[in-house]
Design a protein around this motif. Structure first.
Motif, PDB file in Angstrom:
ATOM      1  N   TYR A  86       0.856  -1.189   0.000  1.00  0.00           N
ATOM      2  CA  TYR A  86       0.000   0.000   0.000  1.00  0.00           C
ATOM      3  C   TYR A  86       0.891   1.237   0.000  1.00  0.00           C
ATOM      4  N   THR A  87       0.647   2.146  -0.936  1.00  0.00           N
ATOM      5  CA  THR A  87       1.445   3.370  -1.052  1.00  0.00           C
ATOM      6  C   THR A  87       0.546   4.585  -0.877  1.00  0.00           C
ATOM      7  N   ALA A  88       0.880   5.405   0.102  1.00  0.00           N
ATOM      8  CA  ALA A  88       0.149   6.649   0.345  1.00  0.00           C
ATOM      9  C   ALA A  88       1.012   7.818  -0.121  1.00  0.00           C
ATOM     10  N   ALA A  89       0.370   8.877  -0.567  1.00  0.00           N
ATOM     11  CA  ALA A  89       1.121  10.039  -1.061  1.00  0.00           C
ATOM     12  C   ALA A  89       0.285  11.310  -0.934  1.00  0.00           C
ATOM     13  N   ALA A  90       0.972  12.427  -0.855  1.00  0.00           N
ATOM     14  CA  ALA A  90       0.347  13.755  -0.832  1.00  0.00           C
ATOM     15  C   ALA A  90       1.447  14.762  -1.128  1.00  0.00           C
ATOM     16  N   SER A  91       1.103  15.919  -1.627  1.00  0.00           N
ATOM     17  CA  SER A  91       2.123  16.912  -1.968  1.00  0.00           C
ATOM     18  C   SER A  91       1.734  18.311  -1.518  1.00  0.00           C
ATOM     19  N   VAL A  92       2.761  19.116  -1.308  1.00  0.00           N
ATOM     20  CA  VAL A  92       2.596  20.525  -0.941  1.00  0.00           C
ATOM     21  C   VAL A  92       3.408  21.350  -1.936  1.00  0.00           C
ATOM     22  N   THR A  93       2.793  22.367  -2.515  1.00  0.00           N
ATOM     23  CA  THR A  93       3.463  23.249  -3.472  1.00  0.00           C
ATOM     24  C   THR A  93       3.557  24.649  -2.872  1.00  0.00           C
ATOM     25  N   VAL A  94       4.760  25.220  -2.879  1.00  0.00           N
ATOM     26  CA  VAL A  94       4.991  26.534  -2.279  1.00  0.00           C
ATOM     27  C   VAL A  94       5.671  27.441  -3.301  1.00  0.00           C
ATOM     28  N   ARG A  95       5.178  28.656  -3.399  1.00  0.00           N
ATOM     29  CA  ARG A  95       5.763  29.660  -4.296  1.00  0.00           C
ATOM     30  C   ARG A  95       6.555  30.653  -3.440  1.00  0.00           C
ATOM     31  N   PHE A  96       7.876  30.621  -3.572  1.00  0.00           N
ATOM     32  CA  PHE A  96       8.762  31.407  -2.714  1.00  0.00           C
ATOM     33  C   PHE A  96       9.161  32.744  -3.339  1.00  0.00           C
ATOM     34  N   ARG A  97       9.317  33.741  -2.471  1.00  0.00           N
ATOM     35  CA  ARG A  97       9.944  35.009  -2.841  1.00  0.00           C
ATOM     36  C   ARG A  97      11.427  34.993  -2.455  1.00  0.00           C
ATOM     37  N   ASP A  98      11.713  34.376  -1.305  1.00  0.00           N
ATOM     38  CA  ASP A  98      13.056  34.357  -0.742  1.00  0.00           C
ATOM     39  C   ASP A  98      13.752  33.052  -1.133  1.00  0.00           C
ATOM     40  N   PHE A  99      14.707  33.140  -2.055  1.00  0.00           N
ATOM     41  CA  PHE A  99      15.384  31.949  -2.556  1.00  0.00           C
ATOM     42  C   PHE A  99      16.318  31.330  -1.516  1.00  0.00           C
ATOM     43  N   GLU A 100      16.852  32.158  -0.623  1.00  0.00           N
ATOM     44  CA  GLU A 100      17.728  31.627   0.412  1.00  0.00           C
ATOM     45  C   GLU A 100      16.944  30.739   1.382  1.00  0.00           C
ATOM     46  N   VAL A 101      15.754  31.198   1.759  1.00  0.00           N
ATOM     47  CA  VAL A 101      14.897  30.408   2.640  1.00  0.00           C
ATOM     48  C   VAL A 101      14.483  29.115   1.943  1.00  0.00           C
ATOM     49  N   LEU A 102      14.198  29.212   0.654  1.00  0.00           N
ATOM     50  CA  LEU A 102      13.835  28.023  -0.117  1.00  0.00           C
ATOM     51  C   LEU A 102      14.952  26.994  -0.089  1.00  0.00           C
ATOM     52  N   GLY A 103      16.184  27.444  -0.323  1.00  0.00           N
ATOM     53  CA  GLY A 103      17.318  26.527  -0.327  1.00  0.00           C
ATOM     54  C   GLY A 103      17.494  25.822   1.012  1.00  0.00           C
ATOM     55  N   THR A 104      17.318  26.591   2.073  1.00  0.00           N
ATOM     56  CA  THR A 104      17.434  26.008   3.413  1.00  0.00           C
ATOM     57  C   THR A 104      16.339  24.983   3.659  1.00  0.00           C
ATOM     58  N   TRP A 105      15.125  25.317   3.239  1.00  0.00           N
ATOM     59  CA  TRP A 105      13.979  24.414   3.455  1.00  0.00           C
ATOM     60  C   TRP A 105      14.158  23.106   2.683  1.00  0.00           C
ATOM     61  N   ILE A 106      14.617  23.195   1.448  1.00  0.00           N
ATOM     62  CA  ILE A 106      14.831  21.990   0.649  1.00  0.00           C
ATOM     63  C   ILE A 106      15.871  21.088   1.316  1.00  0.00           C
ATOM     64  N   GLY A 107      16.922  21.711   1.870  1.00  0.00           N
ATOM     65  CA  GLY A 107      17.951  20.932   2.553  1.00  0.00           C
ATOM     66  C   GLY A 107      17.403  20.184   3.757  1.00  0.00           C
ATOM     67  N   VAL A 108      16.438  20.807   4.444  1.00  0.00           N
ATOM     68  CA  VAL A 108      15.848  20.191   5.630  1.00  0.00           C
ATOM     69  C   VAL A 108      14.887  19.074   5.256  1.00  0.00           C
ATOM     70  N   VAL A 109      13.938  19.360   4.362  1.00  0.00           N
ATOM     71  CA  VAL A 109      12.923  18.348   4.030  1.00  0.00           C
ATOM     72  C   VAL A 109      13.535  17.177   3.262  1.00  0.00           C
ATOM     73  N   GLY A 110      14.637  17.433   2.563  1.00  0.00           N
ATOM     74  CA  GLY A 110      15.265  16.372   1.792  1.00  0.00           C
ATOM     75  C   GLY A 110      15.892  15.287   2.649  1.00  0.00           C
ATOM     76  N   LEU A 111      16.066  15.551   3.938  1.00  0.00           N
ATOM     77  CA  LEU A 111      16.654  14.568   4.841  1.00  0.00           C
ATOM     78  C   LEU A 111      15.668  13.484   5.229  1.00  0.00           C
ATOM     79  N   HIS A 112      14.376  13.757   5.084  1.00  0.00           N
ATOM     80  CA  HIS A 112      13.355  12.790   5.479  1.00  0.00           C
ATOM     81  C   HIS A 112      13.107  11.793   4.353  1.00  0.00           C
ATOM     82  N   GLN A 113      13.061  10.517   4.683  1.00  0.00           N
ATOM     83  CA  GLN A 113      12.842   9.477   3.681  1.00  0.00           C
ATOM     84  C   GLN A 113      11.464   9.566   3.036  1.00  0.00           C
ATOM     85  N   THR A 114      10.517  10.149   3.729  1.00  0.00           N
ATOM     86  CA  THR A 114       9.154  10.224   3.183  1.00  0.00           C
ATOM     87  C   THR A 114       8.995  11.344   2.162  1.00  0.00           C
TER      88      THR A 114
END
Length: 222
Positions: A86-114
């Motif tokens: 069984y595979t569950a999925a969902a997505s969140v889409t965010v439109r950023f103004r601050d590219f530095e914050v975006l880069g930091t966020w991607i680095g954080v969420v990318g650590l999670h296997q899910t």
């Protein structure tokens, strides 16, 4: 009277001002409740982050999908019963103004296997896009006027006068009744409407316009 039809084009450039990224939460398990629980928790964390970035002004907007689940049978081995997955999925889409914050966020969420981070779509703000599109359309008309002038001069005609203007892809205007079509000097292909090409760094806003001119043949005095 000679008709001259040309296509004027122009490109305006501006640095990217917005970045849209989609992060998907996905998890597979032998039981549906396990898959749903893992994704629901991960999805909720992403929504909390998105709301926080929007409140802080780093993000312009966000939206989220509902959690959904699918099922398939997985082959285990010769002579073995297939295993239910069984595979569950969902997505969140965010439109950023601050590219530095975006880069930091991607680095954080990318650590999670899910979590699976999708590609980034670079774009302009609505205000900048309108301004660049207007400038591109103005330059496209000027380009058409210059082209028509070149053709008229090369053909020994007088100064061309605008007779009709249309965007490529729209219905051509009907020619006036009683006017014979004597010649078409040029027609060049172009995109149907102004479009934004999404890429990192500078983005392009393009415009194209078809313009029909009329010009008189020059009279030679003997």
């Amino acid at each position: 009277m000679v008709e001259i039809t040309v296509c004027g084009t122009a490109v305006e450039r501006a640095s990217a001002e917005r970045a849209t990224v989609t992060v998907q939460s996905r998890w597979s398990a032998p039981r549906p409740d396990e898959a749903m629980r893992a994704v629901a928790e991960a999805h909720e964390r992403l929504i909390t982050d998105a709301k926080g970035h929007e409140s802080a002004g780093a993000a312009e907007s966000w939206h989220a999908d509902r959690v959904w689940i699918s099922h398939h049978e997985e082959w285990v081995g010769e002579g073995q019963p297939r295993r239910s997955v069984y595979t569950a999925a969902a997505s969140v889409t965010v439109r950023f103004r601050d590219f530095e914050v975006l880069g930091t966020w991607i680095g954080v969420v990318g650590l999670h296997q899910t979590h699976e981070v999708g590609g980034i779509a670079w774009s302009l703000s609505e205000e900048t896009e309108r301004e660049r599109a207007k400038a591109a359309r103005t330059r496209a008309i000027a380009d058409a006027v210059e082209r028509a002038g070149d053709y008229a001069s090369a053909a020994g005609l007088g100064a061309p006068v605008v007779d009709a203007i249309q965007e490529p892809g729209t219905t051509p205007p009907a020619p006036p009744r009683g006017k014979a079509r004597m010649a078409t000097m040029a027609m060049e292909s172009a995109d149907a409407a102004p479009a934004v090409s999404l890429e990192a760094g500078e983005l392009e806003v393009r415009a194209a316009v078809e313009v029909r001119f009329v010009a008189d043949a020059l009279r030679h005095v003997v």
